[in-house]
Scaffold this motif. Structure first.
Motif, mmCIF file in Angstrom:
data_model
loop_
_atom_site.group_PDB
_atom_site.id
_atom_site.type_symbol
_atom_site.label_atom_id
_atom_site.label_comp_id
_atom_site.label_asym_id
_atom_site.label_seq_id
_atom_site.Cartn_x
_atom_site.Cartn_y
_atom_site.Cartn_z
ATOM 1 N N LYS A 159 26.068 42.962 7.412
ATOM 2 C CA LYS A 159 25.920 41.661 6.770
ATOM 3 C C LYS A 159 24.694 40.903 7.280
ATOM 4 N N LEU A 160 24.355 41.111 8.548
ATOM 5 C CA LEU A 160 23.193 40.423 9.113
ATOM 6 C C LEU A 160 21.891 41.146 8.777
ATOM 7 N N GLY A 161 22.007 42.358 8.237
ATOM 8 C CA GLY A 161 20.820 43.103 7.857
ATOM 9 C C GLY A 161 20.026 43.615 9.046
ATOM 10 N N VAL A 162 20.727 43.953 10.122
ATOM 11 C CA VAL A 162 20.073 44.474 11.320
ATOM 12 C C VAL A 162 20.630 45.848 11.638
ATOM 13 N N GLU A 163 19.931 46.584 12.518
ATOM 14 C CA GLU A 163 20.324 47.959 12.815
ATOM 15 C C GLU A 163 20.913 48.129 14.205
ATOM 16 N N SER A 164 20.801 47.097 15.050
ATOM 17 C CA SER A 164 21.296 47.264 16.419
ATOM 18 C C SER A 164 21.946 45.983 16.911
ATOM 19 N N ARG A 165 22.730 46.117 17.979
ATOM 20 C CA ARG A 165 23.371 44.954 18.581
ATOM 21 C C ARG A 165 22.322 44.011 19.162
ATOM 22 N N THR A 166 21.228 44.572 19.668
ATOM 23 C CA THR A 166 20.171 43.738 20.223
ATOM 24 C C THR A 166 19.574 42.843 19.145
ATOM 25 N N GLN A 167 19.310 43.403 17.966
ATOM 26 C CA GLN A 167 18.756 42.615 16.876
ATOM 27 C C GLN A 167 19.753 41.563 16.402
ATOM 28 N N ARG B 218 12.287 44.856 17.003
ATOM 29 C CA ARG B 218 12.232 45.164 15.570
ATOM 30 C C ARG B 218 12.313 46.668 15.341
ATOM 31 N N ALA B 219 11.803 47.449 16.287
ATOM 32 C CA ALA B 219 11.858 48.909 16.149
ATOM 33 C C ALA B 219 13.270 49.436 16.351
ATOM 34 N N GLY B 220 14.141 48.610 16.915
ATOM 35 C CA GLY B 220 15.525 49.027 17.124
ATOM 36 C C GLY B 220 15.871 49.365 18.548
ATOM 37 N N ALA B 221 14.973 49.058 19.494
ATOM 38 C CA ALA B 221 15.267 49.320 20.907
ATOM 39 C C ALA B 221 16.490 48.526 21.331
ATOM 40 N N ARG B 222 17.285 49.114 22.193
ATOM 41 C CA ARG B 222 18.469 48.424 22.692
ATOM 42 C C ARG B 222 18.130 47.511 23.858
ATOM 43 N N ALA C 197 21.019 48.561 33.721
ATOM 44 C CA ALA C 197 20.546 48.494 32.337
ATOM 45 C C ALA C 197 20.893 49.768 31.581
ATOM 46 N N ILE C 198 20.724 50.917 32.231
ATOM 47 C CA ILE C 198 21.040 52.192 31.583
ATOM 48 C C ILE C 198 22.525 52.273 31.277
ATOM 49 N N ARG C 199 23.345 51.847 32.230
ATOM 50 C CA ARG C 199 24.793 51.868 32.004
ATOM 51 C C ARG C 199 25.168 50.964 30.822
ATOM 52 N N ALA C 200 24.563 49.770 30.799
ATOM 53 C CA ALA C 200 24.862 48.822 29.723
ATOM 54 C C ALA C 200 24.434 49.375 28.366
ATOM 55 N N ALA C 201 23.226 49.952 28.308
ATOM 56 C CA ALA C 201 22.733 50.509 27.052
ATOM 57 C C ALA C 201 23.621 51.640 26.563
ATOM 58 N N ALA C 202 24.083 52.467 27.488
ATOM 59 C CA ALA C 202 24.959 53.583 27.127
ATOM 60 C C ALA C 202 26.284 53.090 26.556
ATOM 61 N N GLU C 203 26.681 51.872 26.961
ATOM 62 C CA GLU C 203 27.935 51.285 26.472
ATOM 63 C C GLU C 203 27.727 50.469 25.206
ATOM 64 N N GLY C 204 26.473 50.437 24.720
ATOM 65 C CA GLY C 204 26.206 49.728 23.477
ATOM 66 C C GLY C 204 25.802 48.283 23.644
ATOM 67 N N ARG C 205 25.551 47.870 24.889
ATOM 68 C CA ARG C 205 25.183 46.473 25.127
ATOM 69 C C ARG C 205 23.672 46.303 25.161
ATOM 70 N N GLY D 204 26.390 39.838 25.029
ATOM 71 C CA GLY D 204 26.217 41.114 25.696
ATOM 72 C C GLY D 204 27.523 41.818 26.002
ATOM 73 N N ALA D 205 28.610 41.388 25.368
ATOM 74 C CA ALA D 205 29.917 41.990 25.634
ATOM 75 C C ALA D 205 29.999 43.397 25.053
ATOM 76 N N SER D 206 30.643 44.289 25.780
ATOM 77 C CA SER D 206 30.865 45.646 25.293
ATOM 78 C C SER D 206 32.047 45.653 24.334
ATOM 79 N N ASN D 207 32.246 46.770 23.638
ATOM 80 C CA ASN D 207 33.390 46.878 22.730
ATOM 81 C C ASN D 207 34.703 46.693 23.478
#
Length: 227
Positions: A199-207, A98-102, A117-125, A172-175
């Motif tokens: 549209k989903l009212g969320v701030e991150s891909r994780t949410q 909920r805080a927006g953590a990836r 995990a760090i590599r994935a997070a850096a890629e937006g996953r 979990g797919a990257s762009n």
């Protein structure tokens, strides 16, 4: 990514920070650019270095990691933060997302898992520790979350193409992976992802992934094992 992924470590235990620095030092594509002992110090360090990824402890003095995460995401929604903890309590997982953590990982995660995990997070996953995905699937039962009807209404607002994008994000797919799968340019994928989040009212891909997971029948949920 061709450039080194920059990382900031936030933990009140200097031994933990030292251990994390040693682990990340085994991968030449990762560079630790700063450290902080609590959420307040993290604010200054993150602003100074603007890292690709932040590893954030939860339980710290003065300012805990979940509060710090929410503040950083409010300042910069694109900041990738992975919450690290020695516990996998449902409440911590929910609050972190909920805080927006990836992502959410346990501190005893194997080095290879942490680096990946760090590599994935850096890629937006999105990044979730094994076992934590089950907690995400149970978010619909949490009284602080949107009811199922609201989730379904948000999903119904998506166009067929946006729904495809949302489902890919939930896997979990990257762009780049979405681009190849749907034969779209990466800039187009980025535009679609931004619209989906709005549209989903969320701030991150994780949410967004959490919303898809809790709104889908269990048999329709992603099974490829990616976190």
């Amino acid at each position: 990514m061709t450039d080194a992924v920059t990382v900031v470590l936030v933990d009140d235990d200097p031994q933990v920070r030292s251990a994390l620095r040693l682990v990340l030092g085994t991968d030449t594509a990762l560079t630790v650019v700063g450290e902080a002992a609590d959420g307040l110090e993290a604010e200054t360090v993150i602003a100074r270095h603007r890292p690709d990824v932040v590893l954030m402890d939860i339980r710290m003095p003065r300012c805990d990691g979940l509060t710090a995460t929410a503040r950083e995401i409010a300042r910069d929604p694109s900041q990738a933060i992975i919450v690290l903890t020695t516990f996998d309590a449902d409440e911590d997982v929910v609050r972190a997302l909920r805080a927006g953590a990836r992502g959410f990982l346990l501190k005893d995660a194997p080095p290879s898992e942490l680096v990946a995990a760090i590599r994935a997070a850096a890629e937006g996953r999105p990044v979730l520790a094994p076992g934590v995905l089950d907690t995400v699937m149970r978010l619909a039962a949490d009284h602080t979350r949107l009811p199922d009807a609201a989730d379904q209404k948000a999903l119904a607002s998506l166009t067929p193409r946006e729904l495809e994008i949302a489902q890919a994000v939930a896997r979990g797919a990257s762009n780049a992976e979405i681009s190849a799968e749907l034969f779209l340019s990466i800039p187009t994928v980025k535009t679609h992802v931004s619209r989906v989040l709005g549209k989903l009212g969320v701030e991150s891909r994780t949410q967004a992934a959490a919303l898809l997971l809790r709104s889908s029948p269990r048999e329709d949920r992603p099974r490829d094992g990616r976190r």
